[in-house]
Design a protein around this motif. Structure first.
Motif, PDB file in Angstrom:
ATOM      1  N   GLU A  82      46.414 -31.491   1.805  1.00 58.07           N
ATOM      2  CA  GLU A  82      46.293 -32.797   2.440  1.00 58.07           C
ATOM      3  C   GLU A  82      46.159 -32.647   3.948  1.00 58.07           C
ATOM      4  O   GLU A  82      46.896 -31.894   4.587  1.00 58.07           O
ATOM      5  CB  GLU A  82      47.510 -33.666   2.107  1.00 58.07           C
ATOM      6  CG  GLU A  82      47.468 -35.059   2.730  1.00 58.07           C
ATOM      7  CD  GLU A  82      46.279 -35.873   2.252  1.00 58.07           C
ATOM      8  OE1 GLU A  82      45.432 -36.213   3.113  1.00 58.07           O
ATOM      9  OE2 GLU A  82      46.197 -36.157   1.038  1.00 58.07           O
ATOM     10  N   VAL A  97      38.012 -37.177  -0.505  1.00 56.66           N
ATOM     11  CA  VAL A  97      38.429 -38.221   0.438  1.00 56.66           C
ATOM     12  C   VAL A  97      38.599 -39.518  -0.327  1.00 56.66           C
ATOM     13  O   VAL A  97      37.690 -39.940  -1.058  1.00 56.66           O
ATOM     14  CB  VAL A  97      37.382 -38.397   1.566  1.00 56.66           C
ATOM     15  CG1 VAL A  97      37.812 -39.499   2.535  1.00 56.66           C
ATOM     16  CG2 VAL A  97      37.174 -37.078   2.298  1.00 56.66           C
ATOM     17  N   ARG A  98      39.745 -40.168  -0.158  1.00 51.05           N
ATOM     18  CA  ARG A  98      40.021 -41.409  -0.867  1.00 51.05           C
ATOM     19  C   ARG A  98      40.576 -42.469   0.092  1.00 51.05           C
ATOM     20  O   ARG A  98      41.612 -42.270   0.737  1.00 51.05           O
ATOM     21  CB  ARG A  98      41.031 -41.158  -2.004  1.00 51.05           C
ATOM     22  CG  ARG A  98      40.471 -40.276  -3.125  1.00 51.05           C
ATOM     23  CD  ARG A  98      39.384 -40.992  -3.903  1.00 51.05           C
ATOM     24  NE  ARG A  98      38.799 -40.143  -4.945  1.00 51.05           N
ATOM     25  CZ  ARG A  98      37.659 -39.459  -4.815  1.00 51.05           C
ATOM     26  NH1 ARG A  98      36.995 -39.524  -3.664  1.00 51.05           N
ATOM     27  NH2 ARG A  98      37.191 -38.739  -5.806  1.00 51.05           N
ATOM     28  N   LEU A 147      39.881 -43.577   3.041  1.00 47.19           N
ATOM     29  CA  LEU A 147      40.212 -43.079   4.375  1.00 47.19           C
ATOM     30  C   LEU A 147      39.953 -44.140   5.440  1.00 47.19           C
ATOM     31  O   LEU A 147      38.863 -44.713   5.512  1.00 47.19           O
ATOM     32  CB  LEU A 147      39.375 -41.833   4.676  1.00 47.19           C
ATOM     33  CG  LEU A 147      39.558 -41.194   6.061  1.00 47.19           C
ATOM     34  CD1 LEU A 147      41.002 -40.731   6.261  1.00 47.19           C
ATOM     35  CD2 LEU A 147      38.596 -40.032   6.243  1.00 47.19           C
ATOM     36  N   ASN A 181      35.271 -43.157   0.736  1.00 44.55           N
ATOM     37  CA  ASN A 181      35.533 -42.315  -0.425  1.00 44.55           C
ATOM     38  C   ASN A 181      34.350 -41.366  -0.618  1.00 44.55           C
ATOM     39  O   ASN A 181      33.201 -41.816  -0.621  1.00 44.55           O
ATOM     40  CB  ASN A 181      35.693 -43.161  -1.698  1.00 44.55           C
ATOM     41  CG  ASN A 181      36.882 -44.088  -1.645  1.00 44.55           C
ATOM     42  OD1 ASN A 181      38.007 -43.682  -1.889  1.00 44.55           O
ATOM     43  ND2 ASN A 181      36.631 -45.350  -1.306  1.00 44.55           N
ATOM     44  N   SER A 209      43.684 -40.640   2.113  1.00 38.41           N
ATOM     45  CA  SER A 209      43.859 -39.228   1.815  1.00 38.41           C
ATOM     46  C   SER A 209      42.568 -38.460   2.060  1.00 38.41           C
ATOM     47  O   SER A 209      41.473 -38.952   1.794  1.00 38.41           O
ATOM     48  CB  SER A 209      44.294 -39.053   0.350  1.00 38.41           C
ATOM     49  OG  SER A 209      44.310 -37.694  -0.021  1.00 38.41           O
ATOM     50  N   ALA A 210      42.717 -37.239   2.573  1.00 37.68           N
ATOM     51  CA  ALA A 210      41.599 -36.299   2.694  1.00 37.68           C
ATOM     52  C   ALA A 210      42.162 -34.915   2.403  1.00 37.68           C
ATOM     53  O   ALA A 210      42.987 -34.409   3.166  1.00 37.68           O
ATOM     54  CB  ALA A 210      40.974 -36.348   4.082  1.00 37.68           C
ATOM     55  N   ILE A 212      38.216 -36.008   8.431  1.00 38.77           N
ATOM     56  CA  ILE A 212      38.304 -35.248   7.190  1.00 38.77           C
ATOM     57  C   ILE A 212      38.944 -33.883   7.417  1.00 38.77           C
ATOM     58  O   ILE A 212      39.696 -33.384   6.566  1.00 38.77           O
ATOM     59  CB  ILE A 212      36.908 -35.102   6.557  1.00 38.77           C
ATOM     60  CG1 ILE A 212      36.423 -36.473   6.051  1.00 38.77           C
ATOM     61  CG2 ILE A 212      36.912 -34.088   5.422  1.00 38.77           C
ATOM     62  CD1 ILE A 212      34.975 -36.487   5.610  1.00 38.77           C
TER      63      ILE A 212
END
Length: 374
Positions: free
Chosen positions: A100, A32-33, A35, A53, A93-94, A79
């Motif tokens: 993705e 996870v980035r 989010l 993250n 992103s997750a 997520i």
């Protein structure tokens, strides 16, 4: 959020060709980035998840802990993509096994749900279909997700009921949800979630409304089945005591942000964030004398439509200063333990800052806790 210890030595025997994920134990499964998840409301935009993250390795269990309204459930659902699309705005992103989730249509995500990604919901009475027999609901998951023939799915449903500890599984498979106790209904939810041998499980407050004895049984059951199947897991709860012996890592959430994260061992050995300390103090202890009054966290969680400037926990924090109320602390590694992250200008228990504030701190500390308005 990662840890290096993984108790599962072998991968789950997930033989079906309908599984999508194929990640070896110890490799990154969930990444996870940055989010963000917000809801459009009549009052404005509610920021439920605010720049998260974390990383979960295959076979690893992560506890997400926080008060009601902290954003932990929305974070977990974000997520795995299990949120409505209307009036929801997401960014960042997750990925699960490289797939993705953010922005991917539900039609495509259904290839992951059930077969590779599963969820145990808070309230089994509302999650289960009251018009279908228990066995049919477990078998349906197998037929839809893994294309198992009807007869085989029926037999597998009975096996799953036995596996989660329900007595007389053949008889219970013919029962309706309202004919079972709360503990049995929760076991049925676990059976449905694990029937397809998923690689990743989200358990959202799985013991809500159950008595203490049944709570322990359900949590132990989830833990045992997770280890048997080498699953990754997110365990969402408000109770740090629940995750103490059931997860390898912990992320503490407040106002939609992770405010502290570490391995479970490190978290309990040396808490850094005052909010985590407050959660620990409010956890019942079996060694406390009889009649001991439970501690509570004064004040109320912040309004996520109008999140305060600075640290969101500052209005409730006994250590807060003017710096806390004017500048939001970043999530940073401790100067004494780089794998232990926290978001606080005044860390506890010897932790030191690696990122300095951008403005000088005034020397007028305000250790008192504001009281709630009558």
């Amino acid at each position: 959020m990662t840890t290096t210890e993984h108790p599962m030595a072998a991968e789950s025997q997930r033989s079906s060709t309908h599984h999508v994920l194929n990640v070896a134990v110890g490799e990154d499964l969930v990444v996870v980035r940055d989010l963000h998840t917000s809801f459009k409301t009549e009052r404005g935009v509610l920021r439920a998840v605010d720049g998260v993250n974390l990383t979960i390795k295959a076979g690893q269990s992560l506890g997400i802990v926080g008060e009601s309204g902290s954003g932990k459930t929305v974070m977990a659902r974000s997520i795995i993509g299990l949120l409505p699309r209307q009036n929801v705005v997401q960014s960042g992103s997750a990925t699960i096994g490289g797939h993705e989730v953010i922005g991917t249509p539900h039609k495509q995500l259904r290839k992951l749900w059930g077969s590779d990604v599963a969820m145990v919901f808070q309230d089994p009475m509302t999650a289960l279909n009251p018009t279908k027999r228990i066995g049919e609901q477990i078998a349906e998951s197998l037929r839809v997700n893994l294309k198992v023939p009807r007869g085989q799915a029926k037999s597998r449903a009975v096996e799953m009921l036995a596996k989660v500890g329900i007595p007389s599984p053949e008889l219970r498979a013919k029962a309706y949800p309202n004919q079972l106790s709360g503990g049995m209904r929760q076991r049925v939810m676990i059976a449905i979630a694990l029937a397809c041998e998923p690689a990743f499980l989200v358990a959202d407050e799985p013991t809500t409304g159950l008595d203490v004895t049944v709570q322990a049984q359900i949590l132990d059951l989830i833990g045992d089945l997770r280890k048997q199947n080498a699953m990754s897991m997110i365990l969402v709860t408000h109770d740090l005591g629940v995750v103490a012996s059931r997860t390898e890592a912990i992320a503490v959430v407040y106002a939609g942000r992770i405010v502290e994260q570490a391995s479970t061992t490190s978290m309990f050995a040396r808490v850094a964030m005052p909010y985590t300390e407050a959660l620990l103090e409010s956890t019942p202890r079996i060694d406390a004398p009889s009649g001991t009054k439970l501690a509570s966290i004064e004040g109320r969680p912040p309004d996520l439509v109008n999140t305060p400037v600075g640290c969101a926990f500052a209005p409730r924090c006994r250590y807060a200063t003017d710096l806390c109320r004017t500048e939001r602390p970043p999530l940073q590694p401790s100067g004494i333990d780089p794998d232990h992250l926290f978001a606080c200008w005044h860390p506890l228990n010897g932790h030191t800052l690696t990122i300095a504030p951008t403005q000088p701190e005034r020397s007028d500390p305000a250790p008192t806790i504001p009281t709630e308005a009558p």
